[in-house]
Design a protein around this motif. Sequence first.
Motif, PDB file in Angstrom:
ATOM      1  N   GLN A 276     -28.210  20.954  11.959  1.00 43.17           N
ATOM      2  CA  GLN A 276     -28.282  19.645  12.595  1.00 43.17           C
ATOM      3  C   GLN A 276     -27.088  18.771  12.206  1.00 43.17           C
ATOM      4  N   LEU A 277     -26.589  18.948  11.003  1.00 42.11           N
ATOM      5  CA  LEU A 277     -25.418  18.184  10.580  1.00 42.11           C
ATOM      6  C   LEU A 277     -24.207  18.553  11.432  1.00 42.11           C
ATOM      7  N   THR A 278     -24.045  19.823  11.720  1.00 40.96           N
ATOM      8  CA  THR A 278     -22.948  20.256  12.581  1.00 40.96           C
ATOM      9  C   THR A 278     -23.102  19.691  13.987  1.00 40.96           C
ATOM     10  N   ILE A 279     -24.330  19.736  14.509  1.00 41.39           N
ATOM     11  CA  ILE A 279     -24.571  19.192  15.846  1.00 41.39           C
ATOM     12  C   ILE A 279     -24.262  17.697  15.877  1.00 41.39           C
ATOM     13  N   GLY A 280     -24.721  16.970  14.865  1.00 39.24           N
ATOM     14  CA  GLY A 280     -24.448  15.543  14.820  1.00 39.24           C
ATOM     15  C   GLY A 280     -22.963  15.236  14.768  1.00 39.24           C
ATOM     16  N   ALA A 281     -22.205  16.024  13.987  1.00 42.56           N
ATOM     17  CA  ALA A 281     -20.760  15.811  13.917  1.00 42.56           C
ATOM     18  C   ALA A 281     -20.091  16.077  15.267  1.00 42.56           C
ATOM     19  N   VAL A 282     -20.531  17.123  15.960  1.00 44.43           N
ATOM     20  CA  VAL A 282     -19.975  17.420  17.286  1.00 44.43           C
ATOM     21  C   VAL A 282     -20.296  16.291  18.271  1.00 44.43           C
ATOM     22  N   LEU A 283     -21.516  15.781  18.229  1.00 42.43           N
ATOM     23  CA  LEU A 283     -21.886  14.674  19.111  1.00 42.43           C
ATOM     24  C   LEU A 283     -21.067  13.421  18.800  1.00 42.43           C
ATOM     25  N   PHE A 284     -20.816  13.179  17.517  1.00 40.90           N
ATOM     26  CA  PHE A 284     -20.015  12.025  17.122  1.00 40.90           C
ATOM     27  C   PHE A 284     -18.587  12.158  17.655  1.00 40.90           C
ATOM     28  N   VAL A 285     -18.002  13.341  17.527  1.00 40.15           N
ATOM     29  CA  VAL A 285     -16.645  13.563  18.024  1.00 40.15           C
ATOM     30  C   VAL A 285     -16.605  13.420  19.540  1.00 40.15           C
ATOM     31  N   ALA A 286     -17.611  13.950  20.241  1.00 36.70           N
ATOM     32  CA  ALA A 286     -17.646  13.838  21.705  1.00 36.70           C
ATOM     33  C   ALA A 286     -17.717  12.385  22.138  1.00 36.70           C
ATOM     34  N   ALA A 287     -18.562  11.587  21.473  1.00 37.79           N
ATOM     35  CA  ALA A 287     -18.652  10.168  21.815  1.00 37.79           C
ATOM     36  C   ALA A 287     -17.331   9.450  21.534  1.00 37.79           C
ATOM     37  N   THR A 288     -16.660   9.817  20.450  1.00 37.95           N
ATOM     38  CA  THR A 288     -15.381   9.197  20.118  1.00 37.95           C
ATOM     39  C   THR A 288     -14.315   9.540  21.156  1.00 37.95           C
ATOM     40  N   MET A 289     -14.301  10.774  21.621  1.00 41.26           N
ATOM     41  CA  MET A 289     -13.354  11.166  22.653  1.00 41.26           C
ATOM     42  C   MET A 289     -13.579  10.380  23.935  1.00 41.26           C
ATOM     43  N   VAL A 290     -14.833  10.237  24.337  1.00 39.99           N
ATOM     44  CA  VAL A 290     -15.127   9.464  25.545  1.00 39.99           C
ATOM     45  C   VAL A 290     -14.712   8.008  25.361  1.00 39.99           C
ATOM     46  N   ALA A 291     -14.984   7.454  24.173  1.00 46.51           N
ATOM     47  CA  ALA A 291     -14.607   6.062  23.922  1.00 46.51           C
ATOM     48  C   ALA A 291     -13.100   5.882  24.030  1.00 46.51           C
ATOM     49  N   TYR A 292     -12.359   6.851  23.532  1.00 45.78           N
ATOM     50  CA  TYR A 292     -10.897   6.726  23.610  1.00 45.78           C
ATOM     51  C   TYR A 292     -10.410   6.778  25.053  1.00 45.78           C
ATOM     52  N   PHE A 293     -10.835   7.776  25.792  1.00 49.93           N
ATOM     53  CA  PHE A 293     -10.322   7.942  27.149  1.00 49.93           C
ATOM     54  C   PHE A 293     -10.828   6.860  28.103  1.00 49.93           C
ATOM     55  N   LYS A 294     -12.002   6.288  27.815  1.00 48.18           N
ATOM     56  CA  LYS A 294     -12.547   5.273  28.720  1.00 48.18           C
ATOM     57  C   LYS A 294     -12.101   3.861  28.370  1.00 48.18           C
TER      58      LYS A 294
END
Length: 427
Positions: A346-364
């Motif tokens: 679950q820690l790995t999943i949470g880190a991946v979700l955090f990175v995905a949200a950060t990528m969207v925040a940057y591009f948007k």
Amino acid sequence: MSRKFLETEGPGWVAEGIISEEQRQKLLARYPPEARALGLLPLLGSILVGLSALSLVAANWQALPNVLRLALLLSSLTGAYAAGAYFLRRGNPDLGHGLIGLGLILFGASIILVSQIYQLVGYDVSGLLAWVVAGVGLSYVYGSRLLVLLTVLIGAAVQTYCVEALGSFSYATALLVAGGLGYYWWRRPEVVSSNVLAVGLLWQAALLVAATHSKITWFFVPAMLVYAVGDWQPQRAGGRALQGPPLVAAYLFMFGLATFGETDTYANVLRPPLLPYLAALAAVFALSVAGKRARGRLDTLLDWLLLLPGFYLPGGLPLAVATLVVLYAHAGSVLARAHRHEDPGQLTIGAVLFVAATMVAYFKLTWAFLDKSLFFLLGGVLLLGLSWYLRRRNAQVLAAAAPPVAQQAGTPPITPPAPSETSSLNV
């Protein structure tokens, strides 16, 4: 913590006196061995043999007399079932269940071919419905995950045929899959069967939305109903496995909304009537909360963040900000839950979700004015800081728990010497 980790590290803990052998056995009892994964060889073998037989017969079907056709169908069907029962009695369940699955495939093919032989034109799904009934019945009789998988696929195929060819939704097929296999899952909540059943039910829900020409967001009412049922499952692993596909669907929808929801062009597709939609979703939410409270799983309540109806907001910046807040909050809840339960997966999943949200925040939001190198620098610093904090908290928890664990293992507590002893030693 997993059983494999306990089996690997447990003997070392016993040797070091951290825990006793009795405590190690008790810990192993709390984490029973996982069921074997679904054997792909019987599944693929059944499908390939079935396809080869169907292709051979189809190539010469018109040249065969009707009596020979029927004899061929009956002999192949009974032969598959008899061979499956034989190998089951001989103690070979994989091959036996594979042959039973082949018989189930041939049963459906026989229904279709017999209707062609006698030119039985049907405008309903009653014939194919018998195929689903047979699959549900065989799943109960033999208790095979392979048959559950085949039945879910058969139900999906029959429902797709109804929607695409007949233009109607077969509620009987949906009830057989949800009710028949749902009760089977409740009694045997295996992880593989849970995932397969959840995906099949989501497919049925998607076809229902398509057949009724409803807004696509109505899909999440039955999808989250599947999630709520997982909250009531006493076995946590089986319940979370059933909840996985609905959560993945909800996350992908929210991610797509954050990425592409720039204008109001989606309004005609995503926005159902406000009050009926919220009332239906609130009813499912109440059922989920009741299940979480009854099973002691309120720590997963923040999964529902993904179901916040942000699509009612106007497009552009308000929608982008709202969806990004939801994605960050959900990723944070997964990381916090993983830390509490010390779950590396679950820690790995949470880190991946955090990175995905950060990528969207940057591009948007920051693509136009924030340099890419600075963005990656900030993201890396955030992840490193988060990793340091979680490791520090984990070390504190282990340090606080070490003395009680050592005392339970039989290690005598270290007591300071008496004052008289201290003075004599000094002398």
